[in-house]
Design a protein around this motif. Structure first.
Motif, PDB file in Angstrom:
ATOM      1  N   VAL A 147      36.943  10.967-119.342  1.00 35.27           N
ATOM      2  CA  VAL A 147      35.957  10.150-118.644  1.00 35.27           C
ATOM      3  C   VAL A 147      36.522   9.897-117.258  1.00 35.27           C
ATOM      4  O   VAL A 147      37.697   9.541-117.117  1.00 35.27           O
ATOM      5  N   LYS A 148      35.693  10.080-116.242  1.00 36.28           N
ATOM      6  CA  LYS A 148      36.169   9.877-114.870  1.00 36.28           C
ATOM      7  C   LYS A 148      36.436   8.391-114.638  1.00 36.28           C
ATOM      8  O   LYS A 148      35.556   7.562-114.831  1.00 36.28           O
ATOM      9  N   GLY A 149      37.665   8.095-114.246  1.00 34.66           N
ATOM     10  CA  GLY A 149      38.036   6.712-114.004  1.00 34.66           C
ATOM     11  C   GLY A 149      39.541   6.551-113.930  1.00 34.66           C
ATOM     12  O   GLY A 149      40.295   7.530-113.957  1.00 34.66           O
ATOM     13  N   ASP A 150      39.979   5.304-113.843  1.00 34.31           N
ATOM     14  CA  ASP A 150      41.390   4.972-113.728  1.00 34.31           C
ATOM     15  C   ASP A 150      41.727   3.908-114.760  1.00 34.31           C
ATOM     16  O   ASP A 150      41.008   2.912-114.881  1.00 34.31           O
ATOM     17  N   ILE A 151      42.812   4.104-115.473  1.00 30.26           N
ATOM     18  CA  ILE A 151      43.187   3.164-116.537  1.00 30.26           C
ATOM     19  C   ILE A 151      43.415   1.759-115.988  1.00 30.26           C
ATOM     20  O   ILE A 151      42.999   0.778-116.596  1.00 30.26           O
ATOM     21  N   ASP A 198      42.784   6.724-137.726  1.00 30.49           N
ATOM     22  CA  ASP A 198      42.007   5.862-136.841  1.00 30.49           C
ATOM     23  C   ASP A 198      42.684   5.598-135.506  1.00 30.49           C
ATOM     24  O   ASP A 198      42.224   4.761-134.739  1.00 30.49           O
ATOM     25  N   GLU A 199      43.724   6.320-135.198  1.00 28.38           N
ATOM     26  CA  GLU A 199      44.456   6.102-133.948  1.00 28.38           C
ATOM     27  C   GLU A 199      43.837   6.926-132.818  1.00 28.38           C
ATOM     28  O   GLU A 199      43.637   8.130-132.957  1.00 28.38           O
ATOM     29  N   ILE A 200      43.526   6.239-131.715  1.00 26.98           N
ATOM     30  CA  ILE A 200      43.021   6.908-130.521  1.00 26.98           C
ATOM     31  C   ILE A 200      43.939   6.529-129.360  1.00 26.98           C
ATOM     32  O   ILE A 200      44.191   5.355-129.123  1.00 26.98           O
ATOM     33  N   LYS A 201      44.439   7.542-128.677  1.00 27.25           N
ATOM     34  CA  LYS A 201      45.339   7.322-127.546  1.00 27.25           C
ATOM     35  C   LYS A 201      44.568   7.511-126.244  1.00 27.25           C
ATOM     36  O   LYS A 201      43.758   8.422-126.122  1.00 27.25           O
ATOM     37  N   VAL A 202      44.841   6.619-125.290  1.00 22.69           N
ATOM     38  CA  VAL A 202      44.199   6.658-123.981  1.00 22.69           C
ATOM     39  C   VAL A 202      45.295   6.812-122.930  1.00 22.69           C
ATOM     40  O   VAL A 202      46.260   6.048-122.924  1.00 22.69           O
ATOM     41  N   SER A 203      45.126   7.818-122.066  1.00 24.50           N
ATOM     42  CA  SER A 203      46.108   8.050-121.006  1.00 24.50           C
ATOM     43  C   SER A 203      45.383   8.480-119.735  1.00 24.50           C
ATOM     44  O   SER A 203      44.175   8.712-119.741  1.00 24.50           O
ATOM     45  N   GLN A 204      46.140   8.588-118.680  1.00 22.84           N
ATOM     46  CA  GLN A 204      45.586   8.988-117.386  1.00 22.84           C
ATOM     47  C   GLN A 204      46.019  10.414-117.086  1.00 22.84           C
ATOM     48  O   GLN A 204      47.181  10.774-117.254  1.00 22.84           O
ATOM     49  N   TYR A 205      45.077  11.238-116.624  1.00 23.60           N
ATOM     50  CA  TYR A 205      45.396  12.595-116.184  1.00 23.60           C
ATOM     51  C   TYR A 205      44.611  12.839-114.905  1.00 23.60           C
ATOM     52  O   TYR A 205      43.411  13.090-114.944  1.00 23.60           O
ATOM     53  N   GLY A 206      45.291  12.720-113.776  1.00 27.94           N
ATOM     54  CA  GLY A 206      44.614  12.869-112.488  1.00 27.94           C
ATOM     55  C   GLY A 206      43.578  11.770-112.313  1.00 27.94           C
ATOM     56  O   GLY A 206      43.876  10.594-112.421  1.00 27.94           O
ATOM     57  N   GLN A 207      42.348  12.178-112.076  1.00 29.43           N
ATOM     58  CA  GLN A 207      41.260  11.208-111.906  1.00 29.43           C
ATOM     59  C   GLN A 207      40.546  10.905-113.222  1.00 29.43           C
ATOM     60  O   GLN A 207      39.520  10.233-113.233  1.00 29.43           O
ATOM     61  N   TRP A 208      41.081  11.384-114.324  1.00 29.73           N
ATOM     62  CA  TRP A 208      40.427  11.259-115.621  1.00 29.73           C
ATOM     63  C   TRP A 208      41.155  10.294-116.551  1.00 29.73           C
ATOM     64  O   TRP A 208      42.376  10.278-116.604  1.00 29.73           O
ATOM     65  N   ILE A 209      40.372   9.558-117.326  1.00 26.51           N
ATOM     66  CA  ILE A 209      40.882   8.789-118.457  1.00 26.51           C
ATOM     67  C   ILE A 209      40.744   9.715-119.658  1.00 26.51           C
ATOM     68  O   ILE A 209      39.649  10.202-119.948  1.00 26.51           O
ATOM     69  N   VAL A 210      41.839   9.982-120.344  1.00 24.14           N
ATOM     70  CA  VAL A 210      41.843  10.932-121.458  1.00 24.14           C
ATOM     71  C   VAL A 210      41.851  10.166-122.781  1.00 24.14           C
ATOM     72  O   VAL A 210      42.700   9.303-122.994  1.00 24.14           O
ATOM     73  N   LEU A 211      40.900  10.504-123.656  1.00 28.34           N
ATOM     74  CA  LEU A 211      40.801   9.920-124.992  1.00 28.34           C
ATOM     75  C   LEU A 211      41.180  10.996-125.999  1.00 28.34           C
ATOM     76  O   LEU A 211      40.583  12.069-126.017  1.00 28.34           O
ATOM     77  N   ASP A 212      42.162  10.716-126.851  1.00 29.14           N
ATOM     78  CA  ASP A 212      42.672  11.699-127.797  1.00 29.14           C
ATOM     79  C   ASP A 212      42.689  11.095-129.198  1.00 29.14           C
ATOM     80  O   ASP A 212      43.355  10.097-129.439  1.00 29.14           O
TER      81      ASP A 212
END
Length: 157
Positions: free
Chosen positions: A73-77, A120-134
């Motif tokens: 998702v485009k954004g910043d953590i 049920d674990e979801i990890k959120v991190s930043q990759y460039g200009q994207w918020i990454v949901l894994d």
């Protein structure tokens, strides 16, 4: 690789429980054409149930490949932290850890954890200009939609 096998086994057992529950429900409601003894005989002595078993094994083998995704998702953590927390909260997840730029969310209640087979674990991190949901596809899809909406609403305000 170990995680893949564990996920496959969990899904295999969940599919077996589902099949047994459906057969039991059919026997209890009288919608099954066979009695319990006949059903067990057919299961152990015909190709029909071997095909069902093979299908369950095949589905369980490929489930980890397609059941877990990485979405962006485009954004910043840092800037969108409140939207991230709200999106997860409204999807039934809560923040469990926030270390080294990675936020980890887990399901809030036991029922949701059970439905997600403990994955049920979801990890959120930043990759460039994207918020990454894994994480698991069902959880990530719900959160991604909400998060994208929340971020767009704050940009438009």
């Amino acid at each position: 690789m170990k995680k893949y096998i564990v996920r496959s086994l969990k899904y295999f057992f969940a599919l077996c429980v589902l099949c047994i529950a459906l057969m039991g429900l059919m026997l209890m409601t009288g919608t099954s054409a066979l009695s319990l003894d006949d059903t067990l005989y057919v299961m152990l002595h015909t190709d029909r149930y071997l095909m069902l078993f093979a299908a369950i094994v095949a589905l369980a083998a490929v489930y980890p490949r397609f059941g877990f995704v990485v979405r962006r998702v485009k954004g910043d953590i840092e800037e969108n932290r409140e939207q991230i927390l709200n999106a997860f909260r409204s999807a039934g997840f809560s923040l469990r850890s926030d270390e080294d730029g990675v936020m980890t969310f887990r399901a809030d209640n036991f029922g949701q954890k059970l439905m997600l087979l403990g994955e049920d674990e979801i990890k959120v991190s930043q990759y460039g200009q994207w918020i990454v949901l894994d994480g698991i596809r069902r959880g990530v899809a719900r959160v991604q939609y909400r998060l994208d909406s929340y971020i767009h609403m704050t940009r438009n305000d």
